[in-house]
Write a protein that holds these residues in place. Structure first.
Motif, short mmCIF file in Angstrom:
data_model
loop_
_atom_site.label_atom_id
_atom_site.label_comp_id
_atom_site.label_asym_id
_atom_site.label_seq_id
_atom_site.Cartn_x
_atom_site.Cartn_y
_atom_site.Cartn_z
N LYS A 10 -60.50 -23.87 -15.79
CA LYS A 10 -59.06 -23.70 -15.97
C LYS A 10 -58.68 -22.28 -15.59
CE LYS A 10 -58.37 -27.56 -18.41
NZ LYS A 10 -57.47 -28.60 -18.27
N PHE A 11 -57.61 -22.15 -14.82
CA PHE A 11 -57.14 -20.83 -14.42
C PHE A 11 -55.88 -20.48 -15.20
CE2 PHE A 11 -54.24 -18.18 -11.96
CZ PHE A 11 -55.03 -17.08 -11.76
N SER A 12 -55.82 -19.28 -15.70
CA SER A 12 -54.57 -18.77 -16.28
C SER A 12 -54.54 -17.26 -16.09
CB SER A 12 -54.44 -19.14 -17.76
OG SER A 12 -55.43 -18.50 -18.52
N TYR A 13 -53.36 -16.75 -15.94
CA TYR A 13 -53.19 -15.32 -15.73
C TYR A 13 -53.54 -14.54 -17.00
CZ TYR A 13 -50.77 -16.39 -11.40
OH TYR A 13 -50.47 -16.84 -10.15
N THR A 14 -54.11 -13.38 -16.81
CA THR A 14 -54.46 -12.52 -17.93
C THR A 14 -53.22 -12.17 -18.74
OG1 THR A 14 -56.27 -11.59 -16.64
CG2 THR A 14 -55.58 -10.36 -18.58
N SER A 15 -52.11 -11.94 -18.05
CA SER A 15 -50.86 -11.61 -18.76
C SER A 15 -50.41 -12.75 -19.66
CB SER A 15 -49.76 -11.24 -17.77
OG SER A 15 -49.52 -12.30 -16.87
N TYR A 16 -50.63 -13.99 -19.21
CA TYR A 16 -50.28 -15.16 -20.02
C TYR A 16 -51.16 -15.23 -21.26
CZ TYR A 16 -49.74 -20.01 -21.46
OH TYR A 16 -49.52 -21.15 -22.19
N GLN A 17 -52.44 -14.96 -21.09
CA GLN A 17 -53.37 -14.97 -22.22
C GLN A 17 -52.98 -13.88 -23.23
OE1 GLN A 17 -57.15 -14.43 -20.33
NE2 GLN A 17 -57.22 -16.52 -19.55
N LYS A 18 -52.62 -12.71 -22.73
CA LYS A 18 -52.21 -11.61 -23.61
C LYS A 18 -50.92 -11.96 -24.35
CE LYS A 18 -54.36 -7.83 -21.08
NZ LYS A 18 -54.14 -6.61 -20.27
N LEU A 19 -49.98 -12.60 -23.64
CA LEU A 19 -48.72 -12.99 -24.27
C LEU A 19 -48.96 -13.99 -25.39
CD1 LEU A 19 -45.61 -13.06 -24.38
CD2 LEU A 19 -45.71 -14.93 -22.70
N LYS A 20 -49.79 -14.99 -25.13
CA LYS A 20 -50.11 -15.98 -26.16
C LYS A 20 -50.77 -15.32 -27.37
CE LYS A 20 -52.01 -19.87 -25.44
NZ LYS A 20 -52.82 -21.01 -25.00
N LYS A 21 -51.67 -14.40 -27.12
CA LYS A 21 -52.34 -13.70 -28.22
C LYS A 21 -51.35 -12.87 -29.02
CE LYS A 21 -56.36 -10.71 -29.08
NZ LYS A 21 -55.81 -9.83 -30.05
N MET A 22 -50.48 -12.14 -28.32
CA MET A 22 -49.49 -11.30 -28.98
C MET A 22 -48.52 -12.14 -29.81
SD MET A 22 -46.39 -9.01 -27.43
CE MET A 22 -45.51 -10.53 -27.16
N LEU A 23 -48.06 -13.26 -29.24
CA LEU A 23 -47.14 -14.13 -29.97
C LEU A 23 -47.83 -14.76 -31.19
CD1 LEU A 23 -45.19 -15.87 -27.08
CD2 LEU A 23 -44.35 -14.11 -28.65
N GLY A 24 -49.09 -15.09 -31.05
CA GLY A 24 -49.84 -15.63 -32.18
C GLY A 24 -49.98 -14.61 -33.31
N GLU A 25 -50.26 -13.36 -32.94
CA GLU A 25 -50.37 -12.30 -33.94
C GLU A 25 -49.02 -12.05 -34.61
OE1 GLU A 25 -51.94 -9.06 -31.66
OE2 GLU A 25 -53.99 -9.84 -31.73
N PHE A 26 -47.96 -12.06 -33.81
CA PHE A 26 -46.62 -11.87 -34.36
C PHE A 26 -46.26 -13.01 -35.29
CE2 PHE A 26 -42.05 -12.37 -34.36
CZ PHE A 26 -41.66 -11.10 -34.75
#
Length: 85
Positions: A10-26
């Protein structure tokens, strides 16, 4: 279900992964805050709004005389949206 981070097909952009992580933490902070708010509102109903607020105000050395719970709840939810934005 396999872990998406370990799945190299599966391919996903690093920025997308970071956004998901940040939103999860928030979201975790928002959920914890929501628990605190619900406990606060419940305690004010049990102990009496003004009395409980005065106790907390003195305990934490923060001056609060009264709270309009209709505006309080609405503004807290607006804050959640604005802070993500």
């Amino acid at each position: 279900m396999p872990d998406r981070d370990l799945d190299i097909t599966k391919f996903s952009y690093t920025s997308y992964q970071k956004l998901k992580k940040m939103l999860g933490e928030f979201d975790a902070v928002v959920e914890c805050n929501e628990i605190a708010i619900r406990e606060f509102i419940e305690k004010t109903q049990i102990e009496g709004t003004q009395k409980y607020i005065k106790q907390l105000s003195a305990k934490h050395k923060i001056r609060v005389d009264e709270v309009n719970f209709i505006k309080f709840s609405s503004r807290i939810r607006h804050y959640y949206i604005v802070s993500v934005f």
